[in-house]
Write a protein that holds these residues in place. Sequence first.
Motif, PDB file in Angstrom:
ATOM      1  N   ASN A  95       0.824  -1.204   0.000  1.00 29.49           N
ATOM      2  CA  ASN A  95       0.000   0.000   0.000  1.00 29.49           C
ATOM      3  C   ASN A  95       0.860   1.256   0.000  1.00 29.49           C
ATOM      4  N   LEU A  96       0.353   2.297  -0.645  1.00 28.06           N
ATOM      5  CA  LEU A  96       1.039   3.589  -0.617  1.00 28.06           C
ATOM      6  C   LEU A  96       0.630   4.417   0.594  1.00 28.06           C
ATOM      7  N   ALA A  97      -0.479   4.066   1.233  1.00 28.86           N
ATOM      8  CA  ALA A  97      -0.999   4.879   2.330  1.00 28.86           C
ATOM      9  C   ALA A  97      -1.582   3.981   3.417  1.00 28.86           C
ATOM     10  N   PRO A  98      -1.683   4.496   4.659  1.00 29.14           N
ATOM     11  CA  PRO A  98      -2.318   3.735   5.741  1.00 29.14           C
ATOM     12  C   PRO A  98      -3.777   3.457   5.431  1.00 29.14           C
ATOM     13  N   CYS A  99      -4.323   2.394   6.031  1.00 30.99           N
ATOM     14  CA  CYS A  99      -5.742   2.082   5.823  1.00 30.99           C
ATOM     15  C   CYS A  99      -6.628   3.162   6.429  1.00 30.99           C
ATOM     16  N   ASP A 100      -6.136   3.863   7.436  1.00 35.00           N
ATOM     17  CA  ASP A 100      -6.836   5.028   7.976  1.00 35.00           C
ATOM     18  C   ASP A 100      -6.502   6.218   7.080  1.00 35.00           C
ATOM     19  N   VAL A 101      -7.483   6.658   6.290  1.00 34.34           N
ATOM     20  CA  VAL A 101      -7.216   7.693   5.284  1.00 34.34           C
ATOM     21  C   VAL A 101      -6.828   9.029   5.913  1.00 34.34           C
ATOM     22  N   ASN A 102      -7.086   9.200   7.190  1.00 34.07           N
ATOM     23  CA  ASN A 102      -6.722  10.446   7.861  1.00 34.07           C
ATOM     24  C   ASN A 102      -5.302  10.421   8.428  1.00 34.07           C
ATOM     25  N   SER A 103      -4.649   9.270   8.348  1.00 30.18           N
ATOM     26  CA  SER A 103      -3.304   9.128   8.906  1.00 30.18           C
ATOM     27  C   SER A 103      -2.238   9.413   7.846  1.00 30.18           C
ATOM     28  N   LYS A 104      -1.177  10.072   8.262  1.00 29.80           N
ATOM     29  CA  LYS A 104      -0.037  10.323   7.382  1.00 29.80           C
ATOM     30  C   LYS A 104       1.099   9.340   7.652  1.00 29.80           C
ATOM     31  N   GLY A 105       0.841   8.375   8.550  1.00 24.64           N
ATOM     32  CA  GLY A 105       1.862   7.404   8.887  1.00 24.64           C
ATOM     33  C   GLY A 105       2.440   7.647  10.264  1.00 24.64           C
ATOM     34  N   GLY A 132      -5.541  -1.164   2.718  1.00 21.60           N
ATOM     35  CA  GLY A 132      -6.297   0.064   2.557  1.00 21.60           C
ATOM     36  C   GLY A 132      -6.803   0.214   1.131  1.00 21.60           C
ATOM     37  N   ASN A 133      -7.636   1.227   0.917  1.00 25.52           N
ATOM     38  CA  ASN A 133      -8.175   1.442  -0.430  1.00 25.52           C
ATOM     39  C   ASN A 133      -7.564   2.649  -1.118  1.00 25.52           C
ATOM     40  N   VAL A 134      -6.445   3.149  -0.596  1.00 30.46           N
ATOM     41  CA  VAL A 134      -5.712   4.240  -1.229  1.00 30.46           C
ATOM     42  C   VAL A 134      -4.368   3.706  -1.705  1.00 30.46           C
ATOM     43  N   GLY A 135      -4.207   3.594  -3.011  1.00 33.04           N
ATOM     44  CA  GLY A 135      -2.923   3.161  -3.570  1.00 33.04           C
ATOM     45  C   GLY A 135      -2.531   1.763  -3.167  1.00 33.04           C
ATOM     46  N   TYR A 136      -3.317   0.771  -3.549  1.00 38.08           N
ATOM     47  CA  TYR A 136      -3.019  -0.621  -3.214  1.00 38.08           C
ATOM     48  C   TYR A 136      -2.567  -1.360  -4.469  1.00 38.08           C
ATOM     49  N   ALA A 137      -1.649  -2.312  -4.280  1.00 38.03           N
ATOM     50  CA  ALA A 137      -1.105  -3.061  -5.413  1.00 38.03           C
ATOM     51  C   ALA A 137      -0.956  -4.526  -5.028  1.00 38.03           C
ATOM     52  N   PHE A 138      -1.336  -5.413  -5.944  1.00 33.40           N
ATOM     53  CA  PHE A 138      -1.133  -6.846  -5.731  1.00 33.40           C
ATOM     54  C   PHE A 138      -0.855  -7.502  -7.071  1.00 33.40           C
ATOM     55  N   ASN A 139      -0.520  -8.803  -7.038  1.00 37.89           N
ATOM     56  CA  ASN A 139      -0.134  -9.495  -8.264  1.00 37.89           C
ATOM     57  C   ASN A 139      -1.218 -10.470  -8.716  1.00 37.89           C
ATOM     58  N   ARG A 140      -0.932 -11.177  -9.782  1.00 39.92           N
ATOM     59  CA  ARG A 140      -1.921 -12.065 -10.383  1.00 39.92           C
ATOM     60  C   ARG A 140      -2.296 -13.230  -9.465  1.00 39.92           C
ATOM     61  N   THR A 141      -1.366 -13.696  -8.658  1.00 44.80           N
ATOM     62  CA  THR A 141      -1.683 -14.776  -7.723  1.00 44.80           C
ATOM     63  C   THR A 141      -2.803 -14.364  -6.771  1.00 44.80           C
ATOM     64  N   VAL A 142      -2.712 -13.140  -6.266  1.00 41.58           N
ATOM     65  CA  VAL A 142      -3.749 -12.633  -5.372  1.00 41.58           C
ATOM     66  C   VAL A 142      -5.052 -12.414  -6.139  1.00 41.58           C
ATOM     67  N   TRP A 143      -4.941 -11.920  -7.365  1.00 40.88           N
ATOM     68  CA  TRP A 143      -6.156 -11.728  -8.159  1.00 40.88           C
ATOM     69  C   TRP A 143      -6.879 -13.055  -8.367  1.00 40.88           C
ATOM     70  N   ARG A 144      -6.160 -14.109  -8.596  1.00 42.18           N
ATOM     71  CA  ARG A 144      -6.791 -15.419  -8.795  1.00 42.18           C
ATOM     72  C   ARG A 144      -7.571 -15.837  -7.534  1.00 42.18           C
ATOM     73  N   LYS A 145      -7.009 -15.557  -6.379  1.00 46.31           N
ATOM     74  CA  LYS A 145      -7.711 -15.887  -5.132  1.00 46.31           C
ATOM     75  C   LYS A 145      -8.990 -15.057  -5.015  1.00 46.31           C
ATOM     76  N   ILE A 146      -8.892 -13.785  -5.389  1.00 49.95           N
ATOM     77  CA  ILE A 146     -10.071 -12.923  -5.337  1.00 49.95           C
ATOM     78  C   ILE A 146     -11.114 -13.382  -6.348  1.00 49.95           C
ATOM     79  N   HIS A 147     -10.670 -13.708  -7.545  1.00 51.18           N
ATOM     80  CA  HIS A 147     -11.595 -14.103  -8.612  1.00 51.18           C
ATOM     81  C   HIS A 147     -12.352 -15.376  -8.256  1.00 51.18           C
TER      82      HIS A 147
END
Length: 437
Positions: free
Chosen positions: A270-280, A292-307
Amino acid sequence: MASNKKPRIKYAALRRFLAVVLITLLGVFLLIFLLRTNSISSFVDGAQDEEVDEGYKSNDNYSHYRQILNLPKQNKLSIRLDKLNQMPPRNIDLYPNLAKDHITIVLYVHNRPQYLQVVVQSLSQVVGISETLLIVSHDGYFEEMNKIVEGIEFCQVKQIFAPYSPHVFPNSFPGVSPTDCKDKDDPRKKHCEGNPDQYGNHRSPKIVSLKHHWWWMMNTVWDGLEETRGHSGHILFIEEDHFIFPNAYRSLRLLTALKPKKCPDCYAVNLAPCDVNSKGEGWENLIAERMGNVGYAFNRTVWRKIHRKATEFCSFDEYNWDITMWATVFPSFGRPVYTLRGPRTNAVHFGKCGLHQGQGERGACIDNGSVKIDVEEIDKVVNIKPEWGVHVYKKQAGYQAGFKGWGGWGDKRDRELCLNFAYMYHLRDYPSPSATS
């Protein structure tokens, strides 16, 4: 004389053949050039909201599965947007080669042009942005939003448009249909169509589009687009109200490299804390916490689990994609889902309005029509050190398993459309009608 005539004839024929080949190639290059220079707005211009004639033959990626999946009947605008999704990225002439291990960036947007201007400006200052591909996923077609994206010149950029967005269908599902029930209408008394959610409320197209767009985008980016369906690395997802710091991309690259060793149980970075009001926290530690839902990144393995959890995702009575993930998808994985980030945020959520509230009157979502975010010198360089340890927040705050959802997702048609998005690139896995009834 006779002995020299035959070679001359062969030489003349060869010249004619080469001339034909050359003219053909020039024609192809000219066509490609015209397609590249023709703006999306001119391509879409004139599209009507009328439904397509039954005899229309769509020549796009959807044509082969529309007969199998129970997708809504497309209108002309929807089909045009489908075709735009097949266009190659722009700026390939400026940035012909992507970095070998680049992290693709996906920016998903609706209709907040003032916000988008801020995000695009922040992305233009990100170190390393020119070596990657930026995909902008639109929920609906809005000319001002399109123009902003068409003006991007700092990296390769590809636009995709959700062809089944409720915002593309003003008179029929998945938009507003004249026969739809509204609010707390009783279908038997009103003779209207629709299934209420757990609180007795009928669907609102503007609300359900949040979840539809995210799910369509995920399936399309990971499994549908030529540019990314073979991408094995991480993909970063950001929204139109996320300000990205200059060091974000380089920090992201380092986090993805450290994750297997520092936090092998982490599903994402993640690029940011899950608490959107936190700066770290500002500690000299990496942080593992709930995704968190701000700047999140994952790979295809994780996408397969989600799918594989498409049924859980599509049947949960909650119109927010992120709450759906936190309350039902992630808990189904069997163990806590952690993400890895730095102790100082690399992105900031600056929005004052929700994603689908639109631009409003006089830009009310942004103070004085602009946003001011302080970018310090430390935010311009990578501020994560590989030798740091990891602090784990074991008590995961926020929505948990057992939360029943805020509703808004009770209509059977929305759930079916959601499942169709999951199977549109996986027809072999499409269940029989009896299995889904």
